[in-house]
Design an enzyme around this catalytic site. Structure first.
Site, PDB file in Angstrom:
ATOM      1  N   GLY A   1       1.764  -6.151   5.686  1.00 25.19           N
ATOM      2  CA  GLY A   1       1.543  -5.210   6.827  1.00 25.19           C
ATOM      3  C   GLY A   1      -0.301  -4.538   6.458  1.00 25.19           C
ATOM      4  CB  SER A   2      -0.898  -0.475   7.199  1.00 24.43           C
ATOM      5  OG  SER A   2      -0.329  -0.851   8.700  1.00 24.43           O
ATOM      6  CB  THR A   3      -0.196  -2.710   1.594  1.00 21.42           C
ATOM      7  OG1 THR A   3      -0.138  -3.493   2.177  1.00 21.42           O
ATOM      8  CG2 THR A   3       0.519  -0.993   1.479  1.00 21.42           C
ATOM      9  CG  PHE A   4      -3.474  -7.718   3.866  1.00 21.81           C
ATOM     10  CD1 PHE A   4      -3.228  -8.606   3.511  1.00 21.81           C
ATOM     11  CD2 PHE A   4      -3.627  -8.591   5.296  1.00 21.81           C
ATOM     12  CE1 PHE A   4      -3.310  -9.768   2.978  1.00 21.81           C
ATOM     13  CE2 PHE A   4      -4.368  -9.444   5.134  1.00 21.81           C
ATOM     14  CZ  PHE A   4      -4.445 -10.278   4.344  1.00 21.81           C
TER      15      PHE A   4
END
Lengths: 399, 612
Positions: B321-324
């Protein structure tokens, strides 16, 4: 027509024999000192040496103790040696006279133990004599030698060629052999037949007849096979391929070969044979005594024993060849064959050349009967030698 | 007389023939003896030695495992069993009944042991009972004179004092199976009581922990009775291992995660890659495998949807998700897109007939990198992803340790997945779609990563782009050996770091609640809320994807990655809460607590705290 003519010639021959009875010189009996002097002492010494080697082997088999085997072996050896010398001092004509009677008694005993065995399943097939346990089958070896030697003593060379003349001696060998085989004791049966055959050969039976008999025997093999006990079949099969069953029937042969091979040239030393002392070697005090000896004293020790046995054989052969009468000649060689068969079958068996048939090494293995048979036999041979100039008439006057 | 002479000659010839035959056969026997005793002597000597000597392996004690502070994590505890030897017990039944008066021994067991003893050789010890406690052992020892034939024996059992807390890291030991025995030539493996490392550190370092078998050569007789010991080599005990783990931190992580149904957390040292904590919830009791696992227990563990046996940190693959988004951002910066480039977010992005939504329904408006990270604007990353293409993003992600195994020294690590055009062609057999680039740009779609990979990614982001790799046992060459720069420009890194700082410390950051409660220490991080399944148009219209009453399995995963202190980073933490709904709501407070604890436990840092 030809048959009648031959019968006539035989009758004439017999007549000539009777004449020789009339013309023989009656020998005077030997005095005891003469007899002692005439004893073949080298044979006695060789026999004693072999017996003492047996004592050492059994001492080691007992883990360095006189019990349970070595001491009894020594006692038996002493008793047997005394018996041997006693027989050596008897008159040879006594044995000639009683040859058939002894054979008859032994046959009777053999039948008796056979019946006892049948009546009482699994019963012993031997007679307890205290120091010895007597197997009639072993005594029969001596008795058969005596009876056949006597039978052929009177035979003319051309009579020996007649099948009808050969029938009684063949039966004399085959009947006890068959009884022994039923016990079942394959080793002794083979020895009885082999000794009978050997005597027939020495008496002059043509070689082609042996070839024929062997051919017939080979043809009969499938029948014998079907008659054999399972354990006997196993032994033969295992012999052919010991690794077939390394923990079962093949175990004995494999362990024996390991013991022998690991002994090497000089052996592991007395009491140090790992195979024998740690009980990997089965029956080390009886059938596999030679193995134990050769493990602990090596090829050297084994060869010494073989050489002693060979020297004994040669002595027996020499005695047979210098005897003045056919009875003595045949008897001496027959006893030699018996001894030879013991040693050869035993050594061949423990070295894995033939199946394990349960034949001991005489004078070395623990066990009374084989020692007794051997020593009685040697006693007779000594007796023949002491009386080697004594004549025995071809057809003795019955007394 | 002629007849007699002829017969004598015939006899003599034949007697000589017999003599020759006997001589020949004796020669054959002598030859046979020579063959066996001289030619084959060596072969048979070996066989005789094989017969004579039984070799007993002496099992070396397995190496112990310690944490970084020297606290014992895996040890060997003696376990006692009682056996009986028939030949020493005059009456085995009497002896056993006497024994039953001292310890718990059912009548059925006595009957069984007596029956078994009758079947075996008299000197073979028969097992009566195992797992005796100390009291029973001492009672038996005291009464030994009245119990002929009773033998006490001890062996070592593997024990894990912090069982579940470390089960996934340490693994466990168990009986050797056939494949292992075939593969490994160590004679120890053939011993029925020997235990081999089956998982985790126990498996990875089995060769080190196992030690070298000792050997006792015992002379035995044909029935196997021991006669005497010939010689003895005690072997080498297994080596002790010291892990990079901090037991306190590990325990804290485990307990903190335990409020969730299924979760994982990783703490790594950003300078070295040393793993300080690797916690996975739920867990299992590793001792069960040695004692013999019931089939039912095994099935329960295996079929549990929360997967207690799986180490979620190394084997759990989740859409990051957004951690990427840091990867997409770095790729864009490297491709020449300025940090000041502004995208316009109306709440969605259209591509052909499809519409790609931002998590914020009405959009962020004009937005540049710093705020795009801070507020986790999806459209910004759709935009830059579309400009640079998926392969540029993938190349950047690979440099940060995603998409491949990192080589941590715990077996079973999964590679995750970083899609490229070529990958899709090969694996799916279809060509890459433009829309998939957008989805990949926000760490969804095909993209998968493990929590361990995310922690390492974060470490590499904050340590100046050094390619640290995770480890639990310090590499032979040293902790810092072979760590090379991954070659990302410092300016680009700083821009991304600033964005991550803003996530927590910025006015509009998505994880403001994750601020550290430590004076003078700031943290930087990134939230992630990743969809487990695609949201259909109707669901979106109905607002179903935001509802809390969806089935657990369908809820979004909650992720958070962070590092601290911001100005001098020491630790990187990644947290995943399976189906935890919200990265900022669920995962970030956990990560904050873990980071706080890590800093508290750090001796060098507590000194600086003390100074302040």
């Amino acid at each position: 027509m030809g048959r009648h003519a031959r019968d006539g010639a035989a009758a004439a021959g017999r007549g000539a024999g009777r004449m020789s009875v009339a013309t023989r010189i009656k020998p005077r009996d030997l005095r005891l000192v003469e007899k002692l002097a005439g004893i073949h002492w080298p044979l006695v010494a060789l026999t004693a040496t072999l017996g003492m080697i047996g004592y050492v082997v059994l001492y080691s088999a007992g883990g360095g103790h006189h019990e349970p085997w070595a001491l009894r072996h020594a006692l038996r050896l002493l008793f047997g040696a005394a018996l041997m010398l006693a027989i050596a001092l008897t008159g040879i004509r006594f044995w000639f006279r009683w040859a058939y009677a002894i054979y008859g008694v032994c046959l009777g005993l053999l039948v008796a133990v056979e019946i006892m065995g049948e009546l009482n399943k699994g019963a012993q097939r031997w007679i307890d004599l205290g120091v010895f346990q007597l197997q009639p089958s072993e005594l029969m070896k001596i008795a058969l030698a005596l009876a056949l030697a006597r039978y052929f003593h009177s035979a003319y060379l051309d009579e020996v060629g007649r099948p009808a003349y050969l029938l009684p001696p063949i039966l004399m060998a085959v009947v006890p052999a068959a009884l022994v085989l039923r016990q079942p004791d394959l080793g002794t049966a083979v020895m009885l037949l082999a000794m009978g055959g050997g005597l027939l050969f020495l008496a002059g039976v043509r070689l082609w007849k042996f070839a024929l008999a062997i051919g017939l025997a080979a043809a009969a093999l499938p029948i014998i096979w079907s008659q054999m006990h399972d354990y006997q079949k196993q032994r033969v099969l295992t012999f052919l391929e010991p690794e077939r069953d390394p923990l079962g029937a093949g175990y004995h042969i494999i362990q024996s070969k390991i013991a022998l091979g690991s002994g090497g040239l000089w052996g592991k030393g007395l009491l140090n044979g790992s195979q024998a002392q740690l009980s990997f070697l089965p029956e080390k005090q009886t059938d596999f005594a030679f193995t134990m000896l050769a493990e602990e004293t090596g090829f050297f020790g084994g060869l010494v024993v073989l050489l002693i046995c060979f020297a004994i054989l040669m002595a027996l052969l020499a005695i047979g060849m210098r005897a003045a009468h056919q009875f003595g000649r045949l008897l001496a060689i027959a006893i030699g064959i018996n001894f030879f068969l013991y040693v050869t079958i035993n050594v061949a068996m423990v070295t894995g050349l033939i199946p394990v048939v349960g034949v001991p090494l005489p004078l070395v293995s623990y066990g009374g009967t084989a020692m007794l048979t051997t020593l009685i036999g040697f006693g007779l041979v000594l007796c023949i030698d002491v009386n080697r100039f004594t004549q025995i008439p071809r057809f003795p006057v019955e007394t | 007389m002629y007849q007699e002479a002829e017969r004598h000659r015939s006899f003599t010839r034949r007697a000589l023939f017999v003599g020759a035959l006997q001589t020949g056969l004796f020669g054959l026997l002598a030859g046979r003896l020579y063959h066996l005793q001289i030619d084959q002597s060596q072969t048979f000597a070996l066989l005789a030695e094989d017969n004579r000597v039984n070799q007993h392996l002496i099992v070396p004690p397995r190496g112990r495992i310690f944490d970084a502070g020297g606290r014992l994590l895996a040890r060997n505890v003696p376990t006692y069993r009682v056996r009986v030897v028939r030949e020493q017990a005059r009456d085995i039944r009497r002896t056993l009944e006497d024994l039953a008066a001292l310890i718990d021994l059912p009548q059925a067991t006595i009957d069984e042991v007596v029956a078994k003893a009758e079947l075996r050789r008299a000197f073979v010890p028969i097992e009566v009972r195992e797992d005796l406690d100390w009291e029973e052992v001492s009672t038996i020892a005291v009464h030994a004179p009245e119990l002929p034939g009773v033998v006490l024996e001890s062996s070592l059992l593997r024990d894990y004092p912090y069982a579940e807390v470390l089960a996934h890291v340490l693994g466990y030991v168990g009986p050797v199976n056939e494949a292992e025995q075939k593969e490994d030539g160590d004679p120890l493996l053939s011993m029925p009581t020997f235990r081999i490392g089956k998982n985790g550190i126990e498996k990875a370092y089995d060769a080190v922990l196992r030690g070298r078998a000792g050997l006792s050569r015992i002379e035995v007789n044909a029935v196997g009775r021991s006669i005497r010991e010939l010689d003895r080599d005690d072997g080498d005990p297994g080596r002790d291992l010291r892990l990079s783990l901090d037991l306190e931190l590990q325990r804290f992580c485990f307990e903190r995660l335990s409020s969730e149904l299924a979760a994982g957390a990783v703490v790594v040292d950003v300078a070295t890659g040393a793993v300080l904590a690797l916690a996975s919830v739920p867990s299992f009791d590793p001792r069960a495998f040695d004692k013999g696992l019931s089939h039912r227990q095994w099935r329960d563990w295996r079929d549990n949807p929360r997967h207690p046996l799986v180490n979620k940190c190394t084997r759990g693959q989740y859409p990051p998700g957004s951690t990427f988004k840091m990867m997409t951002a770095l790729a864009a910066l490297e491709e020449g897109i300025s940090p000041n480039y502004e995208a316009y977010c109306p709440g969605y992005m259209s591509l052909g007939r499809a519409r790609f939504h931002c998590w914020k329904e009405h959009g962020h408006g004009r937005i540049a990198l710093n705020q795009a990270l801070a507020q986790s604007c999806d459209v910004y990353f759709y935009d830059v992803a579309r400009r640079i293409g998926v392969d540029a993003i993938a190349a950047m992600a690979e440099r940060f340790g995603l998409g491949h195994e990192l080589g941590i020294d715990v077996p079973g690590e999964r590679p995750g997945l970083i899609p490229t055009r070529a990958w899709k062609k090969a694996a799916v057999g279809e060509s890459w779609q433009k829309g998939e680039t957008l989805v990949a740009g926000i760490g969804q779609g095909f993209v998968l990563a493990t929590p361990l990979q995310l922690a390492i990614m974060t470490a590499r982001l904050c340590n100046g782009g050094m390619a640290v790799r995770p480890w639990l046992v310090e590499p032979e060459a040293g902790a810092l050996a072979g760590i090379e720069p991954i070659g990302v420009s410092p300016q680009a890194l700083r821009a991304v770091q600033a964005g991550m700082h803003e996530v927590i410390n910025g006015r509009r950051g998505t994880a403001r609640k994750a601020r550290l409660d430590i004076e003078g220490v700031e943290m930087a991080g990134k939230t992630g809320t990743s969809q487990v399944r695609r949201i259909s148009r109707t669901e979106r219209a109905a607002g179903a994807h935001k509802r809390k009453d969806r089935p657990w399995e369908e809820r979004d995963h909650a992720l958070f990655v962070c590092y601290a202190p911001y100005d001098a980073p020491r630790y990187a933490v990644s947290v995943i809460v399976e189906h935890g709904q919200s990265g900022s709501g669920t995962a970030s407070p956990i990560a904050r607590d873990i980071m706080t604890r890590a800093l508290e436990l750090d001796p060098s840092h507590s000194r600086t705290l003390a100074r302040v």
